[in-house]
Design a protein around this motif. Structure first.
Motif, PDB file in Angstrom:
ATOM      1  N   GLU A 181       0.824  -1.213   0.000  1.00 36.51           N
ATOM      2  CA  GLU A 181       0.000   0.000   0.000  1.00 36.51           C
ATOM      3  C   GLU A 181       0.858   1.263   0.000  1.00 36.51           C
ATOM      4  OE1 GLU A 181      -3.253   0.565  -0.507  1.00 36.51           O
ATOM      5  OE2 GLU A 181      -3.118  -1.558  -1.058  1.00 36.51           O
ATOM      6  N   ALA A 182       1.999   1.205   0.667  1.00 32.92           N
ATOM      7  CA  ALA A 182       2.908   2.348   0.641  1.00 32.92           C
ATOM      8  C   ALA A 182       3.433   2.585  -0.769  1.00 32.92           C
ATOM      9  CB  ALA A 182       4.064   2.115   1.611  1.00 32.92           C
ATOM     10  N   LEU A 183       3.774   1.498  -1.479  1.00 28.36           N
ATOM     11  CA  LEU A 183       4.243   1.642  -2.854  1.00 28.36           C
ATOM     12  C   LEU A 183       3.119   2.113  -3.777  1.00 28.36           C
ATOM     13  CD1 LEU A 183       6.535  -1.510  -3.200  1.00 28.36           C
ATOM     14  CD2 LEU A 183       7.211   0.855  -2.783  1.00 28.36           C
ATOM     15  N   ARG A 184       1.925   1.650  -3.529  1.00 22.33           N
ATOM     16  CA  ARG A 184       0.776   2.125  -4.315  1.00 22.33           C
ATOM     17  C   ARG A 184       0.597   3.634  -4.141  1.00 22.33           C
ATOM     18  NH1 ARG A 184      -2.761  -1.368  -6.635  1.00 22.33           N
ATOM     19  NH2 ARG A 184      -2.916  -3.534  -5.899  1.00 22.33           N
ATOM     20  N   ALA A 185       0.800   4.111  -2.925  1.00 24.20           N
ATOM     21  CA  ALA A 185       0.651   5.544  -2.668  1.00 24.20           C
ATOM     22  C   ALA A 185       1.686   6.340  -3.457  1.00 24.20           C
ATOM     23  CB  ALA A 185       0.785   5.831  -1.176  1.00 24.20           C
ATOM     24  N   VAL A 186       2.918   5.817  -3.537  1.00 28.23           N
ATOM     25  CA  VAL A 186       3.946   6.473  -4.341  1.00 28.23           C
ATOM     26  C   VAL A 186       3.532   6.496  -5.807  1.00 28.23           C
ATOM     27  CG1 VAL A 186       6.334   6.316  -5.137  1.00 28.23           C
ATOM     28  CG2 VAL A 186       5.798   5.867  -2.737  1.00 28.23           C
ATOM     29  N   LYS A 187       3.055   5.377  -6.302  1.00 25.91           N
ATOM     30  CA  LYS A 187       2.646   5.308  -7.705  1.00 25.91           C
ATOM     31  C   LYS A 187       1.493   6.266  -7.995  1.00 25.91           C
ATOM     32  CE  LYS A 187       1.235   2.189 -11.422  1.00 25.91           C
ATOM     33  NZ  LYS A 187       2.219   2.713 -12.388  1.00 25.91           N
ATOM     34  N   ARG A 188       0.527   6.352  -7.095  1.00 27.89           N
ATOM     35  CA  ARG A 188      -0.606   7.263  -7.323  1.00 27.89           C
ATOM     36  C   ARG A 188      -0.139   8.716  -7.418  1.00 27.89           C
ATOM     37  NH1 ARG A 188      -3.499   3.572  -3.895  1.00 27.89           N
ATOM     38  NH2 ARG A 188      -2.867   4.754  -2.047  1.00 27.89           N
ATOM     39  N   ARG A 189       0.892   9.076  -6.643  1.00 24.89           N
ATOM     40  CA  ARG A 189       1.376  10.456  -6.687  1.00 24.89           C
ATOM     41  C   ARG A 189       2.171  10.735  -7.965  1.00 24.89           C
ATOM     42  NH1 ARG A 189       1.927  14.576  -7.878  1.00 24.89           N
ATOM     43  NH2 ARG A 189       2.753  16.436  -6.814  1.00 24.89           N
ATOM     44  N   LEU A 190       3.002   9.779  -8.370  1.00 26.32           N
ATOM     45  CA  LEU A 190       3.840   9.985  -9.546  1.00 26.32           C
ATOM     46  C   LEU A 190       3.112   9.663 -10.846  1.00 26.32           C
ATOM     47  CD1 LEU A 190       7.196   8.405  -8.268  1.00 26.32           C
ATOM     48  CD2 LEU A 190       6.543  10.815  -8.275  1.00 26.32           C
ATOM     49  N   ASP A 191       2.110   8.825 -10.760  1.00 24.15           N
ATOM     50  CA  ASP A 191       1.420   8.327 -11.958  1.00 24.15           C
ATOM     51  C   ASP A 191      -0.084   8.231 -11.696  1.00 24.15           C
ATOM     52  OD1 ASP A 191       0.813   7.044 -14.392  1.00 24.15           O
ATOM     53  OD2 ASP A 191       1.330   5.056 -13.601  1.00 24.15           O
ATOM     54  N   PRO A 192      -0.745   9.357 -11.451  1.00 23.66           N
ATOM     55  CA  PRO A 192      -2.158   9.313 -11.074  1.00 23.66           C
ATOM     56  C   PRO A 192      -3.064   8.691 -12.125  1.00 23.66           C
ATOM     57  CG  PRO A 192      -1.444  11.573 -11.504  1.00 23.66           C
ATOM     58  CD  PRO A 192      -0.218  10.738 -11.449  1.00 23.66           C
ATOM     59  N   ALA A 193      -2.677   8.745 -13.403  1.00 22.88           N
ATOM     60  CA  ALA A 193      -3.498   8.134 -14.458  1.00 22.88           C
ATOM     61  C   ALA A 193      -3.245   6.637 -14.582  1.00 22.88           C
ATOM     62  CB  ALA A 193      -3.224   8.827 -15.789  1.00 22.88           C
ATOM     63  N   GLY A 194      -2.223   6.131 -13.887  1.00 21.66           N
ATOM     64  CA  GLY A 194      -1.943   4.694 -13.903  1.00 21.66           C
ATOM     65  C   GLY A 194      -1.476   4.158 -15.245  1.00 21.66           C
ATOM     66  N   VAL A 195      -0.688   4.960 -15.988  1.00 14.84           N
ATOM     67  CA  VAL A 195      -0.272   4.538 -17.321  1.00 14.84           C
ATOM     68  C   VAL A 195       1.125   3.920 -17.359  1.00 14.84           C
ATOM     69  CG1 VAL A 195      -1.753   6.225 -18.462  1.00 14.84           C
ATOM     70  CG2 VAL A 195       0.614   6.848 -17.893  1.00 14.84           C
ATOM     71  N   LEU A 196       1.891   4.033 -16.278  1.00 15.40           N
ATOM     72  CA  LEU A 196       3.272   3.556 -16.291  1.00 15.40           C
ATOM     73  C   LEU A 196       3.340   2.051 -16.038  1.00 15.40           C
ATOM     74  CD1 LEU A 196       5.007   6.443 -14.317  1.00 15.40           C
ATOM     75  CD2 LEU A 196       5.211   5.970 -16.758  1.00 15.40           C
ATOM     76  N   ASN A 197       3.649   1.296 -17.088  1.00 16.66           N
ATOM     77  CA  ASN A 197       3.845  -0.157 -17.009  1.00 16.66           C
ATOM     78  C   ASN A 197       2.817  -0.819 -16.096  1.00 16.66           C
ATOM     79  OD1 ASN A 197       5.287  -2.150 -18.235  1.00 16.66           O
ATOM     80  ND2 ASN A 197       7.120  -1.951 -16.979  1.00 16.66           N
ATOM     81  N   PRO A 198       1.536  -0.656 -16.369  1.00 14.44           N
ATOM     82  CA  PRO A 198       0.496  -1.158 -15.458  1.00 14.44           C
ATOM     83  C   PRO A 198       0.543  -2.673 -15.296  1.00 14.44           C
ATOM     84  CG  PRO A 198      -0.449  -0.467 -17.545  1.00 14.44           C
ATOM     85  CD  PRO A 198       0.961   0.013 -17.552  1.00 14.44           C
ATOM     86  N   GLY A 199       0.410  -3.119 -14.056  1.00 16.99           N
ATOM     87  CA  GLY A 199       0.427  -4.541 -13.756  1.00 16.99           C
ATOM     88  C   GLY A 199       1.799  -5.119 -13.536  1.00 16.99           C
ATOM     89  N   VAL A 200       2.854  -4.354 -13.869  1.00 16.66           N
ATOM     90  CA  VAL A 200       4.220  -4.784 -13.604  1.00 16.66           C
ATOM     91  C   VAL A 200       4.626  -4.272 -12.224  1.00 16.66           C
ATOM     92  CG1 VAL A 200       6.626  -4.465 -14.286  1.00 16.66           C
ATOM     93  CG2 VAL A 200       4.891  -4.926 -16.017  1.00 16.66           C
ATOM     94  N   LEU A 201       5.264  -5.107 -11.436  1.00 12.53           N
ATOM     95  CA  LEU A 201       5.700  -4.832 -10.062  1.00 12.53           C
ATOM     96  C   LEU A 201       4.529  -4.822  -9.084  1.00 12.53           C
ATOM     97  CD1 LEU A 201       8.189  -4.126  -8.277  1.00 12.53           C
ATOM     98  CD2 LEU A 201       7.589  -1.743  -8.583  1.00 12.53           C
ATOM     99  N   LEU A 202       3.489  -4.016  -9.367  1.00 14.62           N
ATOM    100  CA  LEU A 202       2.342  -3.898  -8.476  1.00 14.62           C
ATOM    101  C   LEU A 202       1.078  -4.378  -9.177  1.00 14.62           C
ATOM    102  CD1 LEU A 202       3.045  -0.347  -7.021  1.00 14.62           C
ATOM    103  CD2 LEU A 202       3.469  -2.545  -5.904  1.00 14.62           C
ATOM    104  N   PRO A 203       0.161  -5.008  -8.434  1.00 13.87           N
ATOM    105  CA  PRO A 203      -1.100  -5.434  -9.053  1.00 13.87           C
ATOM    106  C   PRO A 203      -1.911  -4.232  -9.515  1.00 13.87           C
ATOM    107  CG  PRO A 203      -0.773  -6.475  -6.899  1.00 13.87           C
ATOM    108  CD  PRO A 203       0.254  -5.400  -7.016  1.00 13.87           C
ATOM    109  N   LEU A 204      -2.740  -4.451 -10.500  1.00 12.47           N
ATOM    110  CA  LEU A 204      -3.635  -3.399 -10.958  1.00 12.47           C
ATOM    111  C   LEU A 204      -4.641  -3.061  -9.873  1.00 12.47           C
ATOM    112  CD1 LEU A 204      -4.312  -4.734 -14.558  1.00 12.47           C
ATOM    113  CD2 LEU A 204      -2.899  -2.767 -13.941  1.00 12.47           C
ATOM    114  N   ASP A 205      -5.013  -1.791  -9.773  1.00 15.09           N
ATOM    115  CA  ASP A 205      -6.035  -1.382  -8.806  1.00 15.09           C
ATOM    116  C   ASP A 205      -7.385  -1.980  -9.182  1.00 15.09           C
ATOM    117  OD1 ASP A 205      -4.396   0.162  -7.165  1.00 15.09           O
ATOM    118  OD2 ASP A 205      -4.513   1.877  -8.525  1.00 15.09           O
TER     119      ASP A 205
END
Length: 530
Positions: free
Chosen positions: A506-530
């Protein structure tokens, strides 16, 4: 030059298996030759790009011109997935349902920023593409939607060099041999030589926490990184003002290993070393894997530590995979396990460390084999991926996986993974050939690198997925990490989630949401899709 679209590396370096190996495959594994040749590149049916006109035009502007946004069939095929065995089997059968709609080639940081903003605005997933060497699904987004591949090959410069501080700033699309050549002009080396060395890029090394074959002496790539720059749809992140700092958590470590999920690495500042005066490699023989592992642990903990230190188990030694360019030609004296040690530096320092290490290795039961096995390993150390392709051509299935743990857990991890792979892959009726080596050592533990060869069967991809699932479960069950240097991608993602824990994810998800709010950066890689 591009890598072979349906296999590894330079097509001119590919060679068929010797008869000794094909005979072994027939007799031991029941391998049958492939009845059909791989599909030809020009025969693959590729659908027309589905980019909306507005998105296409915006990408033309962001990338500096229409010529830097490619939508032809061959370019898109060459940017489809990575180089795992399932990836290759699928592409050889013409399966391209997850190919990119376009390949965008930016020339610098500002163009990367512009491309990412266009992708975010149009909801277009973007997959960073360096050398294309991922073997864990790192180039196949989990979201089945039109996406673009962001090829960084035009960003291939030595951006800065500080000989006083011994640092260099490298662009992310610089391939490792090119980086070494540029540094050598100034008398320096990076000293990072993974098996993917000939094709992998600097940005890829950082994005996946790569580890090279000289890691015992030079460390992992993430230990070499002193700073990096990250482009995101929300702007730029710069790290690394000094070699060490107490100014809060180290953001470098958050971005290293992020695999394109947080942003695109556009420059990397690394420590460099003078080109060594001499490099010497040699072989040692141990009666058993346990005995050899104990010797490696002693060197790793108490020294002197060689620059290269690795150990093949009994099976890998017998088959000859310890020296890939001599596969199938193992000597009759190949009983036991082969260790490879390597030394780099001044002639005086190398000779001194080599002499002291030899004393330790003999004390641990090792028998010296001289320089010939070590030099042969050094000559053939990038040959294994070509061997994998030749095995596929012959009708065998070959794949690798790796992990790491603390020294006290190495025996259990080794046995657990072997048992899981053997049990699962024997479901076809013939036990597989499972080999392993210790590829990287640390004071507190080591990595294990497994190579599996079996008959392909009717559905080799599904068969491997079952075996890989069992091996991943065994790794976590025995206290290992799900990956030591191949990365997470999509193949390891579900086990990485368990390793990191719910709050960590969840901490990593929070970082991703701040840097990539549209969720376009390599979706599904490293972190599960929301």
């Amino acid at each position: 030059m591009d890598m072979l679209w349906s296999g590894w590396g330079d097509p001119a370096k590919a060679a068929p298996l010797p008869e000794t190996v094909t005979g072994l495959l027939r007799d031991l594994l029941g391998v049958k030759p492939r009845t059909a040749a791989p599909i030809a590149l020009e025969d693959i049916v590729v659908p027309e790009p589905r980019l909306e006109p507005a998105a296409r035009q915006a990408l033309f502007t962001a990338a500096g011109g229409e010529e830097h946004v490619r939508t032809d069939a061959e370019t898109r095929i060459r940017h489809t997935r990575g180089k795992s065995t399932p990836d290759l089997l699928r592409i050889r059968d013409g399966e391209v349902e997850d190919l990119p709609e376009a390949v965008v080639l930016p020339a610098g940081h500002d163009e990367v920023l512009a491309v990412l903003r266009v992708c975010a605005e149009h909801g277009l997933p973007v997959v960073p593409f360096g050398g294309g060497t991922s073997v864990v699904g790192g180039l196949a987004p989990g979201r089945r939607a039109p996406f673009v591949a962001l090829d960084l090959r035009r960003m291939n410069q030595l951006l800065a060099l500080d000989p006083v501080s011994r640092t260099a700033t490298l662009a992310p699309g610089l391939r490792a041999p090119e980086a070494e050549a540029l540094l050598a002009e100034h008398g320096f080396t990076l000293g990072h030589f993974p098996q993917s060395y000939e094709w992998a890029t600097i940005g890829g090394f950082a994005a996946t926490r790569s580890s090279g074959q000289a890691s015992a002496g030079h460390g992992r790539f993430d230990e070499m990184v002193l700073g990096l720059t990250l482009a995101t749809p929300e702007g730029t992140v710069d790290t690394g003002r000094a070699p060490r700092s107490a100014a809060g958590p180290d953001l470098r470590q958050l971005l290293l290993g992020s695999e394109g999920a947080f942003g695109v690495i556009t420059s990397v500042t690394v420590r460099i070393r003078p080109v060594p005066e001499t490099r010497v490699y040699e072989g040692w023989r141990f009666a058993s894997f346990d005995e050899g592992a104990a010797a490696l642990r002693r060197l790793a903990q108490d020294g002197p530590r060689p620059t290269v230190l690795r150990l093949s188990d009994e099976t890998e030694t017998l088959v000859g995979l310890a020296q890939p360019d001599a596969i199938g030609a193992g000597p009759e004296s190949a009983a036991g396990c082969t260790a490879i040690t390597g030394y780099e530096g001044t002639s005086e320092d190398t000779a001194h460390r080599r002499e002291r290490a030899a004393t330790v290795l003999r004390d641990c039961g090792g028998t010296p084999l001289g320089e010939e096995p070590g030099q042969r390993w050094a000559h053939g150390r990038y040959s294994a991926p070509y061997l994998r392709d030749a095995l596929l051509d012959a009708g065998a299935f070959a794949e690798t996986l790796e992990t790491a743990t603390f020294w006290s857990r190495v025996p259990e991890l080794y046995a657990s993974v072997r048992d899981a792979l053997t049990t699962t892959l024997t479901e076809t009726g013939t036990p597989p050939l499972i080999m392993c080596h210790i590829s990287h050592v640390y004071e507190n533990g080591a990595s294990l690198y497994f190579t599996v060869v079996s008959a392909q069967g009717d559905d080799p991809v599904a068969h491997w997925e079952r075996a890989k699932h069992a091996a991943n479960e065994a790794i976590l069950g025995a206290g290992g990490t799900i990956t030591h240097h191949h990365g997470v991608g999509t193949d390891h993602r579900d086990w990485y989630v368990r390793e990191a824990g719910p709050l960590g994810i969840e901490a990593l998800r929070a970082v991703k949401r701040r840097l990539d709010p549209a969720g376009v950066l390599n979706p599904g890689v490293l972190l599960p899709l929301d």
